[in-house]
Design a protein around this motif. Structure first.
Motif, PDB file in Angstrom:
ATOM      1  N   GLY A  28       0.668  -0.999  -0.127  1.00 25.32           N
ATOM      2  CA  GLY A  28       0.110  -0.261  -0.019  1.00 25.32           C
ATOM      3  C   GLY A  28       0.988   1.668  -0.090  1.00 25.32           C
ATOM      4  N   LEU A  29       1.760   0.917   0.417  1.00 22.33           N
ATOM      5  CA  LEU A  29       2.691   2.405   0.842  1.00 22.33           C
ATOM      6  C   LEU A  29       3.382   2.417  -0.573  1.00 22.33           C
ATOM      7  N   LEU A  30       3.683   1.828  -1.203  1.00 19.42           N
ATOM      8  CA  LEU A  30       4.724   1.712  -2.614  1.00 19.42           C
ATOM      9  C   LEU A  30       3.993   2.349  -3.514  1.00 19.42           C
ATOM     10  N   GLY A  31       2.573   1.606  -3.654  1.00 21.90           N
ATOM     11  CA  GLY A  31       1.234   2.142  -4.911  1.00 21.90           C
ATOM     12  C   GLY A  31       0.583   3.374  -4.367  1.00 21.90           C
ATOM     13  N   GLY A  32       0.818   3.714  -2.486  1.00 24.29           N
ATOM     14  CA  GLY A  32       0.094   4.874  -2.907  1.00 24.29           C
ATOM     15  C   GLY A  32       0.989   6.586  -2.915  1.00 24.29           C
ATOM     16  N   VAL A  33       2.753   5.444  -3.099  1.00 17.85           N
ATOM     17  CA  VAL A  33       3.461   7.352  -3.373  1.00 17.85           C
ATOM     18  C   VAL A  33       3.846   6.790  -4.825  1.00 17.85           C
ATOM     19  N   LEU A  34       3.852   5.415  -5.397  1.00 19.77           N
ATOM     20  CA  LEU A  34       3.274   6.219  -7.234  1.00 19.77           C
ATOM     21  C   LEU A  34       2.432   6.158  -7.597  1.00 19.77           C
ATOM     22  N   LEU A  35       1.049   6.779  -6.741  1.00 14.70           N
ATOM     23  CA  LEU A  35       0.284   7.359  -7.074  1.00 14.70           C
ATOM     24  C   LEU A  35       0.553   8.702  -7.157  1.00 14.70           C
ATOM     25  N   TRP A  36       1.092   9.076  -5.889  1.00 19.79           N
ATOM     26  CA  TRP A  36       1.525  10.495  -5.215  1.00 19.79           C
ATOM     27  C   TRP A  36       2.329  10.937  -6.972  1.00 19.79           C
ATOM     28  N   GLY A  37       3.685  10.225  -6.865  1.00 18.65           N
ATOM     29  CA  GLY A  37       4.399  10.644  -8.208  1.00 18.65           C
ATOM     30  C   GLY A  37       4.067  10.728  -9.164  1.00 18.65           C
ATOM     31  N   LEU A  38       2.790   9.936  -9.713  1.00 15.42           N
ATOM     32  CA  LEU A  38       2.381  10.117 -11.280  1.00 15.42           C
ATOM     33  C   LEU A  38       1.213  11.416 -10.940  1.00 15.42           C
ATOM     34  N   GLY A  39       0.582  12.587  -9.891  1.00  9.30           N
ATOM     35  CA  GLY A  39       0.356  13.493  -9.395  1.00  9.30           C
ATOM     36  C   GLY A  39      -1.761  12.313  -9.867  1.00  9.30           C
ATOM     37  N   LEU A  40      -2.039  10.999  -9.390  1.00  8.75           N
ATOM     38  CA  LEU A  40      -3.421  10.712  -9.511  1.00  8.75           C
ATOM     39  C   LEU A  40      -3.644  10.973  -7.782  1.00  8.75           C
ATOM     40  N   HIS A  41      -4.382  12.228  -7.212  1.00 12.04           N
ATOM     41  CA  HIS A  41      -5.470  12.392  -6.153  1.00 12.04           C
ATOM     42  C   HIS A  41      -6.716  12.359  -6.449  1.00 12.04           C
ATOM     43  N   THR A  42      -7.573  12.244  -5.082  1.00 15.97           N
ATOM     44  CA  THR A  42      -8.921  11.856  -4.650  1.00 15.97           C
ATOM     45  C   THR A  42      -9.344  13.573  -4.370  1.00 15.97           C
ATOM     46  N   THR A  43      -9.071  14.120  -4.385  1.00 19.42           N
ATOM     47  CA  THR A  43      -9.812  15.413  -3.885  1.00 19.42           C
ATOM     48  C   THR A  43      -9.317  16.896  -4.240  1.00 19.42           C
ATOM     49  N   ASP A  44     -10.287  17.557  -4.563  1.00 16.19           N
ATOM     50  CA  ASP A  44      -9.792  19.260  -5.211  1.00 16.19           C
ATOM     51  C   ASP A  44      -8.862  20.218  -3.755  1.00 16.19           C
ATOM     52  N   PHE A  45      -8.509  19.169  -2.232  1.00 16.74           N
ATOM     53  CA  PHE A  45      -8.436  19.964  -1.537  1.00 16.74           C
ATOM     54  C   PHE A  45      -6.409  20.512  -2.085  1.00 16.74           C
ATOM     55  N   ARG A  46      -6.333  21.250  -3.659  1.00 11.08           N
ATOM     56  CA  ARG A  46      -5.191  20.555  -3.990  1.00 11.08           C
ATOM     57  C   ARG A  46      -3.814  22.306  -3.387  1.00 11.08           C
ATOM     58  N   GLU A  47      -4.852  23.270  -3.063  1.00 13.82           N
ATOM     59  CA  GLU A  47      -4.353  24.982  -2.527  1.00 13.82           C
ATOM     60  C   GLU A  47      -3.800  24.889  -1.351  1.00 13.82           C
ATOM     61  N   LEU A  48      -5.073  24.109  -0.466  1.00 13.07           N
ATOM     62  CA  LEU A  48      -4.553  24.325   1.173  1.00 13.07           C
ATOM     63  C   LEU A  48      -3.610  23.865   1.341  1.00 13.07           C
ATOM     64  N   LEU A  49      -2.694  22.702   1.275  1.00  8.47           N
ATOM     65  CA  LEU A  49      -1.884  22.153   2.194  1.00  8.47           C
ATOM     66  C   LEU A  49      -0.746  21.586   0.810  1.00  8.47           C
ATOM     67  N   PRO A  50       0.485  21.828   0.543  1.00  8.44           N
ATOM     68  CA  PRO A  50       1.529  21.258   0.123  1.00  8.44           C
ATOM     69  C   PRO A  50       0.994  19.832  -0.405  1.00  8.44           C
ATOM     70  N   SER A  51       1.970  19.625  -1.581  1.00 11.67           N
ATOM     71  CA  SER A  51       1.304  17.835  -2.108  1.00 11.67           C
ATOM     72  C   SER A  51       1.819  16.651  -0.926  1.00 11.67           C
ATOM     73  N   TRP A  52       3.207  17.401  -1.182  1.00 10.54           N
ATOM     74  CA  TRP A  52       3.572  16.312  -0.083  1.00 10.54           C
ATOM     75  C   TRP A  52       2.887  15.662   1.443  1.00 10.54           C
ATOM     76  N   VAL A  53       2.192  16.802   1.947  1.00  9.62           N
ATOM     77  CA  VAL A  53       1.101  15.940   2.893  1.00  9.62           C
ATOM     78  C   VAL A  53       0.705  15.019   3.038  1.00  9.62           C
ATOM     79  N   THR A  54       0.078  14.688   1.449  1.00 11.68           N
ATOM     80  CA  THR A  54      -0.528  13.191   1.120  1.00 11.68           C
ATOM     81  C   THR A  54      -0.006  12.050   1.858  1.00 11.68           C
ATOM     82  N   LEU A  55       1.492  12.123   1.486  1.00  9.69           N
ATOM     83  CA  LEU A  55       1.749  10.905   2.052  1.00  9.69           C
ATOM     84  C   LEU A  55       1.546  11.151   3.395  1.00  9.69           C
ATOM     85  N   VAL A  56       1.692  11.580   4.608  1.00  9.60           N
ATOM     86  CA  VAL A  56       1.072  11.186   5.828  1.00  9.60           C
ATOM     87  C   VAL A  56       0.402  10.388   6.403  1.00  9.60           C
TER      88      VAL A  56
END
Length: 409
Positions: A28-56
């Motif tokens: 799950g961790l490797l798959g999530g990092v891959l999706l994050w690296g490809l820029g595939l996200h599930t929400t529209d709150f992209r301007e509130l927090l930096p992208s790397w916060v998704t990894l937390v």
């Protein structure tokens, strides 16, 4: 070995993660990092927090996969917080998928109370969120929010509850099968023990009196110098040898019959007591013993076969003991049948006896007690004082017995 740490002098043990949890967490961790690296996200709150916060939340959820078996309730609570936090970031599909597994594991590996409550709670939450979304958005598309909530929470909880119910049913069936097998083994052992006891009683009752007579008369033949007395003793020895051999062959024939349907050709009954006493008179005449039968039963009455056989064997064993140990005198066999109770009373002189004696093992008394116990009767055996002050050996057996003629009527 589990990881250990020391806190305030106490040793705290942390269970080792299961390999399935490690595999799911790493994947799950490797798959999530891959999706994050490809820029595939599930929400529209992209301007509130930096992208790397998704990894937390993703990292937290991957760690919770390690606790899915050992601490399912804690993993579910923390995982729920991580999932909500993920919705305020760019969002990651791997975090949502791992949360469904944590929900499933909380039902499968949690306590029975948690397994009952979680599906109900997630079902109510799904309904509440669906109604709230419709009331807020007032569009049919709002139903998708309820569907997604159900797929993420209620569906894995329901799947886990179904699997757990099947496992518990299978475990209950296995326990019932083990209990059935254990009971069957106990019954088999009891049946074997009962059959061995029955065989021991029959063998003793069939042969003991013949062997006792042989022992007594062979000793007499060796100690008496008169040819006629020796000839008479050897005649008795031969008769008892032949009869004992016949009884042994009959018993062996019964044991070899695998069908279990064969019964003795002539089952011992109370009608044969007179012949039994006649043999005792022949064997015990030289010892100064007189045998008397006092049959107080009503003529024509028939008792159940097990009762008659037990009473016959008790009398037979009592006479055998009298031939072995009784001093000269009268041996009395008395039978009474009143109030559906058959009473067998055998008395013999008690004291030192002259002449040869046969050794005893005590197995006869044990066999009599077993026969009486099987019929729910009572047995007393031992020395008592008669009315005239003399010592006698008394065997008294009370056997519950209903007249077969009354039952057939």
């Amino acid at each position: 070995m589990p990881v250990r740490t020391v806190l305030d002098g106490r040793v705290i043990r942390f269970p080792r993660p299961h390999r399935d949890g490690i595999l799911l967490g790493v994947t799950g961790l490797l798959g999530g990092v891959l999706l994050w690296g490809l820029g595939l996200h599930t929400t529209d709150f992209r301007e509130l927090l930096p992208s790397w916060v998704t990894l937390v939340p993703l990292t937290v959820m991957a760690f919770l996969e390690l606790l899915r078996r050992s601490c399912p309730r804690t993993a579910l609570i923390v995982g729920t917080v991580a999932l909500i936090a993920d919705q305020f970031t760019h969002g990651n599909l791997a975090t949502v998928i791992m949360f469904t597994d944590v929900m499933y594991a909380a039902v499968v590996y949690g306590t029975p109370a948690s397994a009952r409550r979680i599906p109900v709670t997630t079902g109510l939450i799904t309904v509440a969120i669906t109604i709230a979304a419709l009331a807020w958005l007032r569009r049919p598309e709002a139903l998708l929010i309820g569907v997604v909530t159900g797929l993420v929470s209620f569906a894995p909880a329901l799947t886990g509850a179904t699997l757990r119910n099947h496992r518990e049913a299978a475990e209950a069936a296995r326990l019932r099968a083990e209990q059935t097998a254990l009971l069957a083994e106990i019954d088999r052992n009891q049946a074997i023990a009962a059959e061995r006891s029955r065989m021991a009683r029959e063998l003793h009752d069939m042969v003991a009196n013949h062997l006792s007579a042989i022992a007594i008369h062979s000793t007499a033949a060796l100690s008496i110098g008169e040819p006629k007395a020796s000839t008479d003793a050897l005649t008795v020895i031969r008769e008892n040898s032949v009869q004992g051999l016949s009884e042994m062959r009959r018993l062996i024939g019964l044991l070899r019959d695998s069908s279990g349907d064969q019964e003795p050709a002539v089952a011992p009954a109370l009608d044969g007591l007179e012949a039994l006493l006649e043999k005792a008179r022949t064997f015990g005449g030289d010892s100064g013993l007189v045998f008397v039968l006092d049959d107080g039963r009503e003529s024509g009455g028939r008792l159940p076969a097990p009762v008659e056989m037990a009473a016959y064997r008790i009398v037979q064993e009592s006479l055998t003991n009298a031939l072995k140990h009784a001093s000269p005198g009268t041996v009395t066999v008395a039978l009474t049948h009143t109030d559906r109770l058959l009473t067998v009373l055998v008395t013999s002189p008690y004291g030192e006896r002259p002449g040869p004696r046969a050794p005893g093992s005590g197995a006869g008394l044990v066999g009599m007690q077993e026969r009486v116990t099987l019929l729910d009767g009572e047995l007393e055996a031992g020395p008592v004082t008669a009315g005239d002050g003399t010592k006698i050996w008394q065997v008294r057996a009370e056997l519950p017995a209903e007249d077969d003629t009354e039952l057939s009527a």
